[in-house]
Design a protein around this motif. Sequence first.
Motif, PDB file in Angstrom:
ATOM      1  N   GLY A   1      -6.836  -7.439 -62.635  1.00 45.60           N
ATOM      2  CA  GLY A   1      -7.232  -8.393 -63.669  1.00 45.60           C
ATOM      3  C   GLY A   1      -8.151  -9.468 -63.112  1.00 45.60           C
ATOM      4  N   GLY A   2      -9.018 -10.007 -63.960  1.00 47.24           N
ATOM      5  CA  GLY A   2     -10.045 -10.938 -63.535  1.00 47.24           C
ATOM      6  C   GLY A   2      -9.507 -12.238 -62.976  1.00 47.24           C
ATOM      7  N   MET A   3      -8.371 -12.697 -63.479  1.00 46.39           N
ATOM      8  CA  MET A   3      -7.844 -14.000 -63.052  1.00 46.39           C
ATOM      9  C   MET A   3      -7.446 -13.969 -61.567  1.00 46.39           C
ATOM     10  SD  MET A   3      -6.657 -17.069 -63.773  1.00 46.39           S
ATOM     11  CE  MET A   3      -5.473 -18.153 -62.971  1.00 46.39           C
ATOM     12  N   LEU A   4      -6.581 -13.038 -61.165  1.00 45.56           N
ATOM     13  CA  LEU A   4      -6.150 -12.984 -59.761  1.00 45.56           C
ATOM     14  C   LEU A   4      -7.286 -12.524 -58.847  1.00 45.56           C
ATOM     15  CD1 LEU A   4      -2.476 -11.685 -59.643  1.00 45.56           C
ATOM     16  CD2 LEU A   4      -3.336 -14.014 -59.440  1.00 45.56           C
ATOM     17  N   GLY A   5      -8.229 -11.744 -59.396  1.00 43.12           N
ATOM     18  CA  GLY A   5      -9.361 -11.276 -58.597  1.00 43.12           C
ATOM     19  C   GLY A   5     -10.264 -12.411 -58.126  1.00 43.12           C
ATOM     20  N   ARG A   6     -10.269 -13.516 -58.878  1.00 44.90           N
ATOM     21  CA  ARG A   6     -11.170 -14.625 -58.538  1.00 44.90           C
ATOM     22  C   ARG A   6     -10.410 -15.842 -58.014  1.00 44.90           C
ATOM     23  NH1 ARG A   6     -14.131 -12.202 -62.794  1.00 44.90           N
ATOM     24  NH2 ARG A   6     -12.923 -13.163 -64.422  1.00 44.90           N
ATOM     25  N   THR A   7      -9.129 -15.683 -57.728  1.00 46.26           N
ATOM     26  CA  THR A   7      -8.327 -16.822 -57.266  1.00 46.26           C
ATOM     27  C   THR A   7      -7.499 -16.401 -56.052  1.00 46.26           C
ATOM     28  OG1 THR A   7      -6.594 -16.229 -58.868  1.00 46.26           O
ATOM     29  CG2 THR A   7      -8.172 -17.910 -59.558  1.00 46.26           C
ATOM     30  N   GLN A   8      -8.182 -16.288 -54.912  1.00 50.43           N
ATOM     31  CA  GLN A   8      -7.518 -15.756 -53.714  1.00 50.43           C
ATOM     32  C   GLN A   8      -6.397 -16.674 -53.205  1.00 50.43           C
ATOM     33  OE1 GLN A   8      -7.901 -12.615 -52.581  1.00 50.43           O
ATOM     34  NE2 GLN A   8      -9.040 -12.540 -54.492  1.00 50.43           N
ATOM     35  N   VAL A   9      -6.581 -17.997 -53.320  1.00 54.53           N
ATOM     36  CA  VAL A   9      -5.546 -18.924 -52.864  1.00 54.53           C
ATOM     37  C   VAL A   9      -4.301 -18.783 -53.740  1.00 54.53           C
ATOM     38  CG1 VAL A   9      -4.933 -21.356 -52.520  1.00 54.53           C
ATOM     39  CG2 VAL A   9      -7.239 -20.549 -51.937  1.00 54.53           C
ATOM     40  N   LEU A  10      -4.527 -18.762 -55.048  1.00 48.54           N
ATOM     41  CA  LEU A  10      -3.408 -18.604 -55.980  1.00 48.54           C
ATOM     42  C   LEU A  10      -2.700 -17.273 -55.754  1.00 48.54           C
ATOM     43  CD1 LEU A  10      -1.872 -19.636 -58.511  1.00 48.54           C
ATOM     44  CD2 LEU A  10      -3.521 -18.366 -59.894  1.00 48.54           C
ATOM     45  N   ARG A  11      -3.499 -16.208 -55.586  1.00 54.88           N
ATOM     46  CA  ARG A  11      -2.920 -14.879 -55.386  1.00 54.88           C
ATOM     47  C   ARG A  11      -2.006 -14.875 -54.155  1.00 54.88           C
ATOM     48  NH1 ARG A  11      -3.592 -10.219 -52.734  1.00 54.88           N
ATOM     49  NH2 ARG A  11      -3.649  -8.224 -53.870  1.00 54.88           N
ATOM     50  N   ALA A  12      -2.472 -15.485 -53.068  1.00 50.35           N
ATOM     51  CA  ALA A  12      -1.659 -15.531 -51.842  1.00 50.35           C
ATOM     52  C   ALA A  12      -0.377 -16.325 -52.072  1.00 50.35           C
ATOM     53  CB  ALA A  12      -2.478 -16.153 -50.712  1.00 50.35           C
ATOM     54  N   GLN A  13      -0.467 -17.405 -52.847  1.00 56.88           N
ATOM     55  CA  GLN A  13       0.730 -18.212 -53.111  1.00 56.88           C
ATOM     56  C   GLN A  13       1.724 -17.462 -53.996  1.00 56.88           C
ATOM     57  OE1 GLN A  13      -0.241 -22.128 -54.556  1.00 56.88           O
ATOM     58  NE2 GLN A  13      -1.406 -22.662 -52.722  1.00 56.88           N
ATOM     59  N   VAL A  14       1.202 -16.684 -54.954  1.00 53.38           N
ATOM     60  CA  VAL A  14       2.080 -15.885 -55.824  1.00 53.38           C
ATOM     61  C   VAL A  14       2.838 -14.851 -54.988  1.00 53.38           C
ATOM     62  CG1 VAL A  14       2.081 -14.107 -57.637  1.00 53.38           C
ATOM     63  CG2 VAL A  14       0.743 -16.216 -57.940  1.00 53.38           C
ATOM     64  N   ILE A  15       2.121 -14.189 -54.086  1.00 55.48           N
ATOM     65  CA  ILE A  15       2.764 -13.163 -53.256  1.00 55.48           C
ATOM     66  C   ILE A  15       3.790 -13.799 -52.313  1.00 55.48           C
ATOM     67  CG2 ILE A  15       2.341 -11.457 -51.431  1.00 55.48           C
ATOM     68  CD1 ILE A  15      -0.284 -10.798 -52.949  1.00 55.48           C
ATOM     69  N   ALA A  16       3.449 -14.979 -51.764  1.00 53.95           N
ATOM     70  CA  ALA A  16       4.419 -15.681 -50.903  1.00 53.95           C
ATOM     71  C   ALA A  16       5.666 -16.040 -51.706  1.00 53.95           C
ATOM     72  CB  ALA A  16       3.776 -16.935 -50.315  1.00 53.95           C
ATOM     73  N   ALA A  17       5.475 -16.497 -52.959  1.00 59.95           N
ATOM     74  CA  ALA A  17       6.615 -16.874 -53.790  1.00 59.95           C
ATOM     75  C   ALA A  17       7.482 -15.665 -54.109  1.00 59.95           C
ATOM     76  CB  ALA A  17       6.122 -17.538 -55.084  1.00 59.95           C
ATOM     77  N   LEU A  18       6.862 -14.540 -54.422  1.00 57.51           N
ATOM     78  CA  LEU A  18       7.682 -13.368 -54.767  1.00 57.51           C
ATOM     79  C   LEU A  18       8.468 -12.885 -53.544  1.00 57.51           C
ATOM     80  CD1 LEU A  18       7.127 -10.064 -54.211  1.00 57.51           C
ATOM     81  CD2 LEU A  18       4.989 -10.631 -55.307  1.00 57.51           C
ATOM     82  N   HIS A  19       7.868 -13.005 -52.348  1.00 53.08           N
ATOM     83  CA  HIS A  19       8.608 -12.610 -51.152  1.00 53.08           C
ATOM     84  C   HIS A  19       9.762 -13.555 -50.881  1.00 53.08           C
ATOM     85  CE1 HIS A  19       5.245  -9.836 -50.044  1.00 53.08           C
ATOM     86  NE2 HIS A  19       6.276  -9.155 -49.626  1.00 53.08           N
TER      87      HIS A  19
END
Length: 325
Positions: A268-286
Amino acid sequence: MAIAIGVDLGGSNLRIAAIRVADGALVAHHREPVGEPRDPDTIVRRLVAVIERMRAEAKLEAEAVVPVGIGLAAMLRDTAGTVANSPHLRWRDVPFGRLLAAALGGRARLGVYNDVNAIAYGEQVHGAARGVADVLLVFVGTGIGAGVIAGGRLVEGASSCAGELGHAKVVWGADAAPCACGGRGCVEAYIGGSYVQARARRELAAGARSIATRDTAIDAITPGDVDRAAAAGDAWALGLWAELAPLLGVTLANAIAVLNPARLVLGGGMLGRTQVLRAQVIAALHALAPAASLEPLTVADAILGDDAGLVGAALLADAGVSIIC
Ligand SMILES: [Zn+2]
């Protein structure tokens, strides 16, 4: 050479393709704007016309019964393609599958699927989760959609609403943010791209200080601009991401606790253009998912791009999943 026809009917574009089943390749392809009017009768008439055109371009015999899979940006009510609600098409309670089946007159094996479910199946057969039996795919664009593959099969649920992860609640009560679905407090209403964009512009217009506005007018700020500011250490942008990332992180963690997927496919376009947010989401899920559920999990980006929905819908119909006629 087995051919199936896939249709991706979204809020902006109507795309159709003849798909080679063996490898998911597009043999013929056509795109047109959905445009107006977009009432069900008009759309069904146009679909019959483009399906006929695709049959001709793929050189299918006139009498051949072809699998036709439709991926629809809609919340469905059953496996017969009844649309409960589609804000994109402005449809409510439309017996779309029945109307289209009648119009096609028996020359198709028709299936109607949620668009993100079709994407999940496409990525599982020919994309980022190829050969993986247990998959959770989550697309974060303007809104949030998900698809679930368990034991190699698409999970549609009792009324074809499985995977509506965007409408999982992360906040409740009178202050919860309103969502396009009519509910409140859905994770999509916090971290879907259109909501993030509106909120960022609102906060900046109200006086929040950020380097995001240095080169960009407030009413042109996008989630990508917020992410670039966060990457540069901007306090406002980092604060916004610190609030939003755990909301999606906990939603994914809870889904992982239920489903125990071996692969999480993000797109999806949102996570594709927000690398910092994406990394934080993955850290949170872990941090939030049960450790045992995380053991087999790998995270991958979707790779079929705009074609995933077309390919997935065609392959679902070819596989005989939820055929209407
Ligand atoms: Zn919602």
